[in-house]
Design an enzyme around this catalytic site. Structure first.
Site, PDB file in Angstrom:
ATOM      1  NE  ARG A  55     -15.092  11.214   8.672  1.00 55.54           N
ATOM      2  CZ  ARG A  55     -15.201  12.519   8.461  1.00 55.54           C
ATOM      3  NH1 ARG A  55     -14.142  13.226   8.125  1.00 55.54           N
ATOM      4  NH2 ARG A  55     -16.363  13.113   8.557  1.00 55.54           N
ATOM      5  CE1 TYR A 107       5.192  -2.901  -0.856  1.00 52.36           C
ATOM      6  CE2 TYR A 107       4.039  -0.817  -0.764  1.00 52.36           C
ATOM      7  CZ  TYR A 107       4.017  -2.192  -0.799  1.00 52.36           C
ATOM      8  OH  TYR A 107       2.823  -2.860  -0.787  1.00 52.36           O
ATOM      9  CG  ASP A 179       9.004   3.053   3.705  1.00 52.38           C
ATOM     10  OD1 ASP A 179       9.169   2.498   4.807  1.00 52.38           O
ATOM     11  OD2 ASP A 179       8.274   2.572   2.808  1.00 52.38           O
TER      12      ASP A 179
HETATM   13  C1  LIG Z   1       8.836  -0.831   2.819  1.00 53.80           C
HETATM   14  C2  LIG Z   1       7.337  -0.748   2.724  1.00 53.80           C
HETATM   15  N1  LIG Z   1       6.744   0.448   2.720  1.00 53.80           N
HETATM   16  C3  LIG Z   1       5.406   0.571   2.648  1.00 53.80           C
HETATM   17  C4  LIG Z   1       4.586  -0.542   2.538  1.00 53.80           C
HETATM   18  C5  LIG Z   1       3.096  -0.373   2.443  1.00 53.80           C
HETATM   19  O1  LIG Z   1       2.515  -0.644   3.675  1.00 53.80           O
HETATM   20  P1  LIG Z   1       1.042  -1.247   3.883  1.00 53.80           P
HETATM   21  O2  LIG Z   1       1.002  -2.587   3.222  1.00 53.80           O
HETATM   22  O3  LIG Z   1       0.888  -1.270   5.365  1.00 53.80           O
HETATM   23  O4  LIG Z   1       0.091  -0.280   3.217  1.00 53.80           O
HETATM   24  C6  LIG Z   1       5.153  -1.807   2.545  1.00 53.80           C
HETATM   25  C7  LIG Z   1       4.303  -3.016   2.435  1.00 53.80           C
HETATM   26  O5  LIG Z   1       4.748  -4.087   2.105  1.00 53.80           O
HETATM   27  C8  LIG Z   1       6.563  -1.914   2.638  1.00 53.80           C
HETATM   28  O6  LIG Z   1       7.186  -3.129   2.637  1.00 53.80           O
END
Ligand SMILES: Cc1ncc(COP(=O)(O)O)c(C=O)c1O
Length: 380
Positions: A55, A107, A179
């Site tokens: 883990r 997102y 991100d």
């Molecule tokens: C820009 C962005 N950040 C984060 C995420 C979340 O990622 P995950 O679906 O792998 O949890 C996404 C998913 O579509 C995304 O497009």
């Protein structure tokens, strides 16, 4: 590879060879999948192998993390069971009542979590327009501990000036996390521009084949916040599985060539679609008409493979267009070898800043002409 060799080669070379990871026993050029969940102690009760239980840690996961740390020019990387698990770990590593500043347009599922769930943990969240640096400065308070950005941001592909926001965050004693899923380390390395933590939905470009859900974080330094994030991954059981980590590593080997080819096709499509009579607007940072173009040109080595179109005649026509494609796949997600089309407002709900006439296009590795011909017939 040792540190001296690591610094000699470019990230593209390091990823293509998985940092030289192989299988010493057979001299295989590809590493095995390490599946053991428990490990035998040494005679003196120590764990000298560095592994005790599956883990907190796994050897295949560590190998994939080392490749990601090299790609992002970070000191360390951590892999999670999803992009959401990675992002939420960063927030939960802060001490409440920390204040978090995040983008209004980002997102959608992470924005929803920040707005609806995070205050229940004792944090305060403000959403701002990250393209307006004065608005970012005004949103910062003495309790701000984290500024979160996403650039280019999903699904309008607005561009945030990473170095400028890093300066604002650091002047206030806050960290900057970003991100960078859409930019990928091929086009932007945010840690070199002042960010403290970079996050990826590795489900997207890093893996690139629509067959793994994964998340990644890379850090500029192994500080206290990073150690807390690592503890949260262990405590929440959010580590990526070894098979997924192995597949992700295979995807990373071709990341550079995939992303460059996809971005080139996206640029061609963006130009042609901007002249299409049924398209009211094309949103793509590579177009000189895009509001974030100048910043993107400065901080990105390529403009990426995501674009959106606003369909003339509105929402019903946009949904009908997505229904008429034959080659593009009408599906969510992004960043893989097959091209995807999606009516985002159907997913994001009424509180989303996404216009109802918008179709999001994730450009894959197919022939650019084939992709255009299919969209053209669907836009009738
Ligand atoms: C820009 C962005 N950040 C984060 C995420 C979340 O990622 P995950 O679906 O792998 O949890 C996404 C998913 O579509 C995304 O497009």
């Amino acid at each position: 590879m040792n540190d001296r060799v690591l610094s000699k080669w470019t990230p593209r070379t390091l990823a293509a060879q998985m940092l030289g990871t192989g299988e010493p026993a057979t001299k295989g050029v590809v590493p095995p999948v390490h599946v053991a969940t428990t490990f035998i102690r040494d005679a003196d009760n120590k764990y000298r192998s560095g592994f005790a239980y599956g883990r907190p840690d796994n050897a295949t996961v560590r190998q994939a993390e080392a490749v990601i740390a090299a790609l992002e020019c970070g000191e360390e990387a951590l892999l999670f069971a999803s992009g959401m698990a990675a992002a939420t770990a960063v927030v939960l590593a802060l001490d409440p009542p920390a204040h978090i500043v995040a983008p209004r347009q980002m997102y959608w599922a992470l924005r929803q979590w920040l707005v609806a769930a995070v205050p229940r943990y004792g944090y305060r969240v403000d959403l701002v327009d990250m393209t307006d640096l004065d608005a970012v400065r005004s949103a910062i308070s003495p309790e701000t501990r984290l500024v979160w950005i996403e650039t280019p941001s999903n699904p309008l592909w607005s561009v945030t000036d990473i170095a400028a926001v890093a300066g604002i965050a650091h002047a206030a004693g806050a960290r900057l996390a970003i991100d960078s899923t859409v930019a990928t380390p091929v086009f932007t390395q945010p840690l070199t521009l002042g960010a403290d933590i970079v996050m990826h939905s590795a489900t997207k470009y890093l893996n690139g084949h629509s067959d793994v859900v994964a998340g990644a974080l890379a850090a500029a330094r192994r500080d206290e916040l990073w150690q807390r994030i690592e503890s949260i991954r262990t405590q929440h059981g959010a580590i990526l599985g070894p098979f997924e980590a192995w597949l992700l590593m295979r995807g990373l080997r071709t990341l550079d060539v995939r992303v460059r080819a996809q971005s080139e096709t996206a640029g061609l499509l963006a130009l042609r679609l901007s002249r299409h009579p049924r398209v009211a607007q094309v949103l793509y940072p590579g177009l000189v008409t895009h509001v974030g173009h100048a910043i993107a040109a400065r901080q990105m080595a390529g403009f990426g493979a995501m674009l959106s179109i606003r369909v003339a005649d509105g929402e019903a026509q946009a949904i009908a267009t997505a229904a008429r494609v034959q080659l593009w796949k009408r599906a969510t997600s992004l960043g893989a070898v097959e091209s995807l089309i999606e009516h985002r407002a159907s997913i994001e709900g009424s509180d989303s800043p996404c216009p109802p006439d918008l179709l999001r296009l994730s450009v894959g590795l197919e022939d650019a002409e084939d992709l255009y011909v299919d969209l053209d017939q669907a836009l009738r």
